[in-house]
Motif scaffolding. Structure first.
Motif, PDB file in Angstrom:
ATOM      1  N   ASN A 166       0.901  -1.246  -0.004  1.00 51.57           N
ATOM      2  CA  ASN A 166      -0.148   0.066   0.000  1.00 51.57           C
ATOM      3  C   ASN A 166       0.786   1.455   0.131  1.00 51.57           C
ATOM      4  OD1 ASN A 166      -1.795   2.084   0.314  1.00 51.57           O
ATOM      5  ND2 ASN A 166      -2.657   1.370   2.257  1.00 51.57           N
ATOM      6  N   PRO A 167       1.088   1.776  -1.191  1.00 49.85           N
ATOM      7  CA  PRO A 167       2.018   3.052  -1.101  1.00 49.85           C
ATOM      8  C   PRO A 167       1.296   4.189  -0.636  1.00 49.85           C
ATOM      9  CG  PRO A 167       1.066   2.563  -3.643  1.00 49.85           C
ATOM     10  CD  PRO A 167       0.835   1.421  -2.421  1.00 49.85           C
ATOM     11  N   ASN A 168       0.068   4.230  -0.464  1.00 49.90           N
ATOM     12  CA  ASN A 168      -0.425   5.456   0.468  1.00 49.90           C
ATOM     13  C   ASN A 168      -0.729   5.004   1.932  1.00 49.90           C
ATOM     14  OD1 ASN A 168      -1.761   5.890  -2.754  1.00 49.90           O
ATOM     15  ND2 ASN A 168      -1.189   7.616  -1.503  1.00 49.90           N
ATOM     16  N   ALA A 169       0.217   4.565   2.515  1.00 47.91           N
ATOM     17  CA  ALA A 169       0.291   4.206   3.806  1.00 47.91           C
ATOM     18  C   ALA A 169       1.870   4.153   4.217  1.00 47.91           C
ATOM     19  CB  ALA A 169      -0.382   2.865   4.431  1.00 47.91           C
ATOM     20  N   LEU A 170       2.643   5.219   3.994  1.00 48.77           N
ATOM     21  CA  LEU A 170       3.983   5.179   4.268  1.00 48.77           C
ATOM     22  C   LEU A 170       4.151   6.580   4.990  1.00 48.77           C
ATOM     23  CD1 LEU A 170       5.329   4.021   0.778  1.00 48.77           C
ATOM     24  CD2 LEU A 170       5.096   2.588   2.770  1.00 48.77           C
ATOM     25  N   ALA A 171       5.173   6.279   6.036  1.00 50.20           N
ATOM     26  CA  ALA A 171       5.613   7.615   6.818  1.00 50.20           C
ATOM     27  C   ALA A 171       6.541   8.240   5.833  1.00 50.20           C
ATOM     28  CB  ALA A 171       6.067   7.207   8.080  1.00 50.20           C
ATOM     29  N   ILE A 172       6.615   9.693   5.681  1.00 50.79           N
ATOM     30  CA  ILE A 172       7.517  10.410   4.965  1.00 50.79           C
ATOM     31  C   ILE A 172       7.984  11.374   5.949  1.00 50.79           C
ATOM     32  CG2 ILE A 172       5.622  11.799   3.834  1.00 50.79           C
ATOM     33  CD1 ILE A 172       7.376  11.977   1.398  1.00 50.79           C
ATOM     34  N   GLN A 173       9.428  11.655   5.810  1.00 53.95           N
ATOM     35  CA  GLN A 173      10.101  12.787   6.637  1.00 53.95           C
ATOM     36  C   GLN A 173      11.300  13.355   6.049  1.00 53.95           C
ATOM     37  OE1 GLN A 173      12.667  11.909  10.307  1.00 53.95           O
ATOM     38  NE2 GLN A 173      10.455  12.347  11.273  1.00 53.95           N
ATOM     39  N   THR A 174      11.294  14.618   6.108  1.00 52.16           N
ATOM     40  CA  THR A 174      12.205  15.338   5.473  1.00 52.16           C
ATOM     41  C   THR A 174      13.235  16.167   6.715  1.00 52.16           C
ATOM     42  OG1 THR A 174      11.439  15.535   3.314  1.00 52.16           O
ATOM     43  CG2 THR A 174      13.214  17.134   4.009  1.00 52.16           C
ATOM     44  N   ARG A 175      14.541  16.174   6.619  1.00 46.51           N
ATOM     45  CA  ARG A 175      15.220  16.824   7.617  1.00 46.51           C
ATOM     46  C   ARG A 175      16.235  17.774   6.935  1.00 46.51           C
ATOM     47  NH1 ARG A 175      14.507  11.536   8.846  1.00 46.51           N
ATOM     48  NH2 ARG A 175      16.674  11.241   7.850  1.00 46.51           N
ATOM     49  N   VAL A 176      16.629  18.815   7.417  1.00 44.95           N
ATOM     50  CA  VAL A 176      17.599  19.720   6.976  1.00 44.95           C
ATOM     51  C   VAL A 176      18.435  20.023   8.064  1.00 44.95           C
ATOM     52  CG1 VAL A 176      18.039  22.101   5.765  1.00 44.95           C
ATOM     53  CG2 VAL A 176      15.949  20.991   5.355  1.00 44.95           C
ATOM     54  N   ASN A 177      19.857  19.527   7.719  1.00 46.23           N
ATOM     55  CA  ASN A 177      20.771  19.520   8.728  1.00 46.23           C
ATOM     56  C   ASN A 177      20.651  19.036   9.840  1.00 46.23           C
ATOM     57  OD1 ASN A 177      22.416  20.991   6.771  1.00 46.23           O
ATOM     58  ND2 ASN A 177      21.518  22.962   7.441  1.00 46.23           N
ATOM     59  N   GLY A 178      19.700  18.032   9.914  1.00 41.80           N
ATOM     60  CA  GLY A 178      19.186  17.018  11.323  1.00 41.80           C
ATOM     61  C   GLY A 178      17.806  17.528  11.799  1.00 41.80           C
ATOM     62  N   GLU A 179      17.334  18.719  11.308  1.00 39.20           N
ATOM     63  CA  GLU A 179      16.057  19.109  11.863  1.00 39.20           C
ATOM     64  C   GLU A 179      15.054  18.699  10.868  1.00 39.20           C
ATOM     65  OE1 GLU A 179      13.757  23.423  12.429  1.00 39.20           O
ATOM     66  OE2 GLU A 179      15.846  23.488  11.661  1.00 39.20           O
ATOM     67  N   THR A 180      14.016  18.231  11.752  1.00 34.25           N
ATOM     68  CA  THR A 180      12.660  17.685  11.036  1.00 34.25           C
ATOM     69  C   THR A 180      12.011  18.756  10.340  1.00 34.25           C
ATOM     70  OG1 THR A 180      12.764  15.680  12.182  1.00 34.25           O
ATOM     71  CG2 THR A 180      10.722  16.242  11.008  1.00 34.25           C
ATOM     72  N   ARG A 181      11.778  18.830   9.211  1.00 34.97           N
ATOM     73  CA  ARG A 181      10.953  19.793   8.509  1.00 34.97           C
ATOM     74  C   ARG A 181       9.532  19.323   7.925  1.00 34.97           C
ATOM     75  NH1 ARG A 181      14.043  24.249   6.695  1.00 34.97           N
ATOM     76  NH2 ARG A 181      15.791  24.647   8.067  1.00 34.97           N
ATOM     77  N   GLN A 182       9.633  18.031   7.303  1.00 29.50           N
ATOM     78  CA  GLN A 182       8.401  17.628   7.045  1.00 29.50           C
ATOM     79  C   GLN A 182       8.279  16.415   7.629  1.00 29.50           C
ATOM     80  OE1 GLN A 182       9.643  17.738   2.513  1.00 29.50           O
ATOM     81  NE2 GLN A 182       7.543  18.208   2.488  1.00 29.50           N
ATOM     82  N   ASN A 183       6.992  16.159   8.016  1.00 26.53           N
ATOM     83  CA  ASN A 183       6.756  14.677   8.964  1.00 26.53           C
ATOM     84  C   ASN A 183       5.280  14.433   8.673  1.00 26.53           C
ATOM     85  OD1 ASN A 183       6.896  12.572  10.641  1.00 26.53           O
ATOM     86  ND2 ASN A 183       7.040  13.911  12.654  1.00 26.53           N
ATOM     87  N   SER A 184       4.918  13.470   7.803  1.00 21.01           N
ATOM     88  CA  SER A 184       3.693  13.085   7.220  1.00 21.01           C
ATOM     89  C   SER A 184       3.548  11.801   6.882  1.00 21.01           C
ATOM     90  CB  SER A 184       3.511  14.139   6.234  1.00 21.01           C
ATOM     91  OG  SER A 184       2.131  13.906   5.600  1.00 21.01           O
ATOM     92  N   ASN A 185       2.603  11.343   6.296  1.00 20.73           N
ATOM     93  CA  ASN A 185       2.094  10.220   5.642  1.00 20.73           C
ATOM     94  C   ASN A 185       1.324  10.196   4.060  1.00 20.73           C
ATOM     95  OD1 ASN A 185       0.711   7.528   5.384  1.00 20.73           O
ATOM     96  ND2 ASN A 185       1.580   7.159   7.253  1.00 20.73           N
ATOM     97  N   THR A 186       1.955   9.382   3.256  1.00 20.60           N
ATOM     98  CA  THR A 186       1.496   9.464   1.969  1.00 20.60           C
ATOM     99  C   THR A 186      -0.140   9.076   2.163  1.00 20.60           C
ATOM    100  OG1 THR A 186       1.776   6.961   1.822  1.00 20.60           O
ATOM    101  CG2 THR A 186       3.448   8.737   0.982  1.00 20.60           C
ATOM    102  N   SER A 187      -0.663   8.960   3.109  1.00 16.85           N
ATOM    103  CA  SER A 187      -2.215   8.915   3.186  1.00 16.85           C
ATOM    104  C   SER A 187      -2.756  10.255   3.072  1.00 16.85           C
ATOM    105  CB  SER A 187      -2.583   8.008   4.533  1.00 16.85           C
ATOM    106  OG  SER A 187      -2.202   8.862   5.720  1.00 16.85           O
ATOM    107  N   ASP A 188      -2.092  11.415   3.252  1.00 18.74           N
ATOM    108  CA  ASP A 188      -2.497  12.547   3.015  1.00 18.74           C
ATOM    109  C   ASP A 188      -2.674  12.885   1.578  1.00 18.74           C
ATOM    110  OD1 ASP A 188      -3.445  14.931   4.345  1.00 18.74           O
ATOM    111  OD2 ASP A 188      -1.774  16.036   3.704  1.00 18.74           O
ATOM    112  N   MET A 189      -2.500  12.172   0.766  1.00 20.42           N
ATOM    113  CA  MET A 189      -2.551  12.509  -0.726  1.00 20.42           C
ATOM    114  C   MET A 189      -3.781  12.728  -1.021  1.00 20.42           C
ATOM    115  SD  MET A 189       0.167  10.024  -2.885  1.00 20.42           S
ATOM    116  CE  MET A 189       1.882   9.760  -2.493  1.00 20.42           C
ATOM    117  N   ILE A 190      -4.212  13.509  -1.953  1.00 21.77           N
ATOM    118  CA  ILE A 190      -5.482  14.021  -2.479  1.00 21.77           C
ATOM    119  C   ILE A 190      -5.746  13.213  -3.436  1.00 21.77           C
ATOM    120  CG2 ILE A 190      -6.807  15.835  -3.687  1.00 21.77           C
ATOM    121  CD1 ILE A 190      -4.998  17.826  -2.356  1.00 21.77           C
ATOM    122  N   PHE A 191      -4.875  12.797  -4.290  1.00 20.39           N
ATOM    123  CA  PHE A 191      -4.961  11.713  -5.370  1.00 20.39           C
ATOM    124  C   PHE A 191      -4.304  10.576  -5.157  1.00 20.39           C
ATOM    125  CE2 PHE A 191      -6.029  15.938  -7.329  1.00 20.39           C
ATOM    126  CZ  PHE A 191      -7.365  15.775  -7.883  1.00 20.39           C
TER     127      PHE A 191
END
Length: 302
Positions: free
Chosen positions: A213-238
């Motif tokens: 299920n590709p629409n049930a994956l945690a996704i996170q982005t960090r810049v220099n170790g600081e978390t900037r994005q912390n979400s899940n692919t379940s929030d996709m509109i499409f």
């Protein structure tokens, strides 16, 4: 399975990541091909060959590795002996989807799309895990966008949503790097999306069977170790299957084409103007997606 595209012994080669003694190990397919088990069933040598390989070849590889890797331990390659290449080296198309997470649309004060917002990058913008990303000479508002990337495995035309995921070879992590002031110049966004190495992908190309299920994956982005994005692919509109089906009505999708499915909230553009600190040389961006690994790149001076 988790495949890699590596520069090893002077050329690009496909490799597979295996578990050995509770630790990951990299096994080039060229070395594995010398095993008697594959004498009558030749393995693909490159990722391009891998993407169009017959399913029975991949099934044979999967079965052989699931039986144990001890017999192949002398063929493993340490990370110090190879460099990463883009996990899809020559995508015929890079198709991107904008504003495809509800909270991202909200943070940018944009209306929720009623159909996918589709744009593209040029295929030569792909970059590899750990590859330095040069800062553009003519732009300063450089932003990250952590994204799930779909890799097409067979030709798709007019497919239904029920069929759509059957056309997926696998998935990887992507960063849709954006020069925001250039993106805003026109409604097409193109010039702000196609800078040099503006589409890092990797480190692995993970086959679809490992991501039911590709629409049930945690996704996170960090810049220099600081978390900037912390979400899940379940929030996709499409969803992924909706995107593949929709695109296939208008574009013939072929093996090796990639689809960047949009980014969640937390991009720099979503901050109040007075709080926006754009990426600069020396910054390191890491994007982690559940089941797919972590893509890491550092920005450097042009």
């Amino acid at each position: 399975m988790k495949f890699l595209n590596i520069q090893f012994e002077g050329r690009a080669q496909a490799a597979v990541l295996v578990d050995h003694d509770a630790a990951p190990a990299v096994l080039p397919l060229s070395r594995l091909a010398s095993s008697p088990a594959f004498a009558g069933n030749p393995l693909p040598d490159t990722v391009d060959e891998l993407l169009t390989a017959q399913p029975e070849i991949l099934e044979a590889l999967r079965a052989q590795l699931s039986a144990g890797t001890a017999a192949y331990s002398h063929l493993f390659v340490p990370e110090s002996e190879f460099s990463y290449l883009p996990c899809v080296p020559q995508p015929g198309k890079i198709i991107c989807v904008g504003l495809n997470y509800r909270k991202h649309a909200e943070e940018t004060r944009s209306p929720i799309p009623t159909s996918p917002i589709v744009f593209s990058k040029f295929s030569d913008t792909v970059a590899a895990h750990q590859e330095p990303i040069p800062m553009p000479r003519h732009a300063t508002e450089i932003d990250y966008e952590g994204e799930l990337c779909i890799v097409i495995g067979k030709e798709a035309k007019d497919v239904t949503e029920a069929q759509a995921l059957d056309y997926v070879f696998g998935y990887c992590v992507a960063n849709d790097i954006s020069a925001r002031e250039l993106q805003r110049r026109t409604s097409q966004w193109l010039i702000g999306k196609t800078g040099e190495k503006f589409a890092p992908i990797g480190p692995y190309l993970v086959t679809a069977d490992e991501v039911p299920n590709p629409n049930a994956l945690a996704i996170q982005t960090r810049v220099n170790g600081e978390t900037r994005q912390n979400s899940n692919t379940s929030d996709m509109i499409f969803s992924c299957k909706e995107l593949i089906s929709y695109l296939s009505q208008y574009i013939v999708l072929k093996p090796g084409d990639i689809i960047l499915t949009g980014t969640p909230e937390g991009v720099i553009l979503g901050y109040p103007k007075e709080q926006r600190v754009w990426l600069k040389a020396g910054d390191e961006v890491e994007i982690t997606i559940e089941k797919l690994g972590t893509l890491k790149n550092q920005f450097v001076a042009p």
